[in-house]
Design a protein around this motif. Structure first.
Motif, PDB file in Angstrom:
ATOM      1  N   LEU A 294       0.575  -1.216   0.216  1.00  0.00           N
ATOM      2  CA  LEU A 294      -0.053   0.524   0.175  1.00  0.00           C
ATOM      3  C   LEU A 294       0.741   1.074   0.137  1.00  0.00           C
ATOM      4  O   LEU A 294       1.617   1.304   0.532  1.00  0.00           O
ATOM      5  N   VAL A 295       0.855   2.433  -0.746  1.00  0.00           N
ATOM      6  CA  VAL A 295       1.267   3.739  -0.744  1.00  0.00           C
ATOM      7  C   VAL A 295       0.226   4.353  -0.464  1.00  0.00           C
ATOM      8  O   VAL A 295      -0.411   4.858  -1.187  1.00  0.00           O
ATOM      9  N   LYS A 296       0.682   5.490   0.057  1.00  0.00           N
ATOM     10  CA  LYS A 296      -0.199   6.666   0.385  1.00  0.00           C
ATOM     11  C   LYS A 296      -0.045   7.379  -0.318  1.00  0.00           C
ATOM     12  O   LYS A 296       0.878   8.107  -0.989  1.00  0.00           O
ATOM     13  N   ASN A 297      -1.439   7.487  -1.139  1.00  0.00           N
ATOM     14  CA  ASN A 297      -1.623   8.842  -2.100  1.00  0.00           C
ATOM     15  C   ASN A 297      -1.167   9.849  -1.036  1.00  0.00           C
ATOM     16  O   ASN A 297      -1.887  10.359  -0.471  1.00  0.00           O
ATOM     17  N   LYS A 298       0.042  11.273  -1.667  1.00  0.00           N
ATOM     18  CA  LYS A 298      -0.021  12.278  -1.722  1.00  0.00           C
ATOM     19  C   LYS A 298      -1.234  13.355  -1.003  1.00  0.00           C
ATOM     20  O   LYS A 298      -1.312  13.720  -0.161  1.00  0.00           O
TER      21      LYS A 298
ATOM     22  N   THR B  22      -4.535  12.629  -1.048  1.00  0.00           N
ATOM     23  CA  THR B  22      -6.082  12.435  -0.625  1.00  0.00           C
ATOM     24  C   THR B  22      -5.273  11.807   0.937  1.00  0.00           C
ATOM     25  O   THR B  22      -6.130  11.577   1.705  1.00  0.00           O
ATOM     26  N   GLY B  23      -4.029  11.531   0.754  1.00  0.00           N
ATOM     27  CA  GLY B  23      -3.694  11.310   2.849  1.00  0.00           C
ATOM     28  C   GLY B  23      -3.964   9.447   2.337  1.00  0.00           C
ATOM     29  O   GLY B  23      -3.247   8.918   3.686  1.00  0.00           O
ATOM     30  N   GLU B  24      -4.911   9.416   1.625  1.00  0.00           N
ATOM     31  CA  GLU B  24      -5.314   7.471   1.937  1.00  0.00           C
ATOM     32  C   GLU B  24      -3.711   6.692   1.011  1.00  0.00           C
ATOM     33  O   GLU B  24      -3.562   6.960   0.359  1.00  0.00           O
ATOM     34  N   PHE B  25      -4.422   5.378   1.472  1.00  0.00           N
ATOM     35  CA  PHE B  25      -3.224   3.986   1.339  1.00  0.00           C
ATOM     36  C   PHE B  25      -4.012   3.800  -0.007  1.00  0.00           C
ATOM     37  O   PHE B  25      -5.243   3.647   0.117  1.00  0.00           O
ATOM     38  N   GLU B  26      -3.421   3.689  -0.902  1.00  0.00           N
ATOM     39  CA  GLU B  26      -3.964   2.739  -1.833  1.00  0.00           C
ATOM     40  C   GLU B  26      -3.009   1.628  -2.396  1.00  0.00           C
ATOM     41  O   GLU B  26      -1.693   1.168  -2.284  1.00  0.00           O
ATOM     42  N   GLU B  27      -3.441   0.961  -3.274  1.00  0.00           N
ATOM     43  CA  GLU B  27      -2.846  -0.286  -3.525  1.00  0.00           C
ATOM     44  C   GLU B  27      -2.007  -0.490  -5.096  1.00  0.00           C
ATOM     45  O   GLU B  27      -1.937   0.047  -5.383  1.00  0.00           O
TER      46      GLU B  27
END
Ligand code: FES
Length: 353
Positions: A281-285, A287-292
């Motif tokens: 999971l990588v954090k989207n800069k 949205t701050g959400e983790f994404e696959e």
């Protein structure tokens, strides 16, 4: 050395060897129930009796040492009849609802009764019972007194193999009672929930509750290493329909058929857990959400960040600590990466704490 003859076979064995050990060493099978090598030799079940020339009584092979010149018959008519009687007596105090017993198909008493043709007890109902209800308050383990043959394998396992002494045996008049600490107050007892007692129980008296979900003939066994620490305990994963349903201790060099509570009861549920993270999971800069992400994307990102730190602050700004649950090979690779890629000697293993 002692010279002994068993079933016509002459042999030389160390002084102190039991008849059972001498026979097994020569490939001669003597049935046992209460015996557990190195752990339990109370000699309570008497299914291992043998005939010794010149002796009126039939000694129990499991705890009788050989003597010079001893001549032993393991399958004489007297020995076999005595074995059948021992099984007959054990059955008199054993609830025979084999179909509903979780140990059906994996019960040593059932196997021996089948082997010796003992189907019924001639003493059924003749023996007075002490009514002791099942003990079911523990999340993993249960004790059913009506299936107990008082072999004390659980008591000796708990005291001698795991060093807890949480299970005890007491006498009430002519009755023996096992005190299994699996009630609602199990947390206040010495029990560590390791389940080694259940694995060593020859019947269905002490069982892991999950054993109700499968039969022994439905599972295949896969030998593996426990993932919970670096001790390297060997164990079998029991697999039914492609899913892990249970764990059994194997005879590994560091665990000798024992497991701790984590190895036995926390080694498999997570495999199919819906909460398990299966991709990086990588954090989207934004949205701050983790994404696959793919492994390549995640590893490139991590490598870039580490390289930035090393180049701007030097290798000593980085360190690598290996998890003690990792294999030796993975831990080796981690320190290799720290020394060569980080250019740092700051590396260690958390097992040292
Ligand atoms: Fe020897 Fe039980 S195995 S008496």
């Amino acid at each position: 050395m002692i010279h002994v003859t068993i079933d016509g076979m002459q042999m030389e064995v160390q002084e102190g060897t039991t008849i059972l050990q001498a026979a097994r060493g020569a490939g001669i099978n003597i049935p046992t129930l209460c015996d557990l090598e190195g752990i339990n030799d109370v000699g309570s079940c008497r299914v291992c009796v043998v005939e010794v020339e010149g002796r009126e009584k039939l000694p129990t092979a499991c705890n009788t040492p050989v003597e010079e010149g001893m001549v032993v018959q393991t399958m004489s008519e007297r020995a076999v009849d005595a074995r059948k009687m021992a099984l007959n007596l054990l059955l008199s105090n054993h609830h025979r609802g084999c179909f509903s017993c979780p140990s059906n198909g994996a019960c040593e008493l059932q196997d021996l009764c089948y082997q010796y043709g003992v189907e019924e007890s001639s003493f059924a109902g003749a023996r007075k019972q002490i009514e002791t209800p099942p003990v079911e308050g523990h999340p993993f383990l249960s004790y059913h007194p009506e299936l107990c043959i008082h072999c004390e394998r659980c008591v000796s396992t708990c005291a001698k193999a795991t060093g807890r002494e949480a299970i005890t045996f007491r006498k009430t008049g002519m009755f023996g009672i096992i005190n299994a600490p699996f009630g609602e107050d199990y947390k206040d007892t010495l029990c560590e929930s390791c389940g080694n007692c259940a694995q060593n129980c020859p019947t269905g008296a002490i069982t892991e509750k999950r054993k109700k979900k499968y039969r022994s003939w439905e599972v295949s066994r896969v030998l593996t290493t426990c993932p919970h620490c670096a001790v390297g305990c060997q164990m079998y994963l029991l697999v039914k329909d492609g899913k892990i349903v249970d764990v059994e201790a194997a005879d590994g060099p560091s665990n000798h058929k024992l497991l701790c509570v984590k190895g036995r009861s926390a080694s498999f549920d997570f495999v199919d857990s819906p909460r398990r993270i299966r991709t990086p999971l990588v954090k989207n800069k934004e949205t701050g959400e983790f994404e696959e992400a793919t492994w390549d994307e995640a590893l490139d990102l991590v490598a870039e960040k580490f390289t930035d730190i090393r180049d701007s602050l030097g290798g000593d700004a980085l360190a690598g600590f290996a998890c003690s649950r990792s294999t030796n090979e993975d831990i080796y690779m981690l320190q290799k990466m720290v020394r060569t890629a980080f250019q740092s000697n700051n590396t260690d293993n958390c097992a040292r704490v």
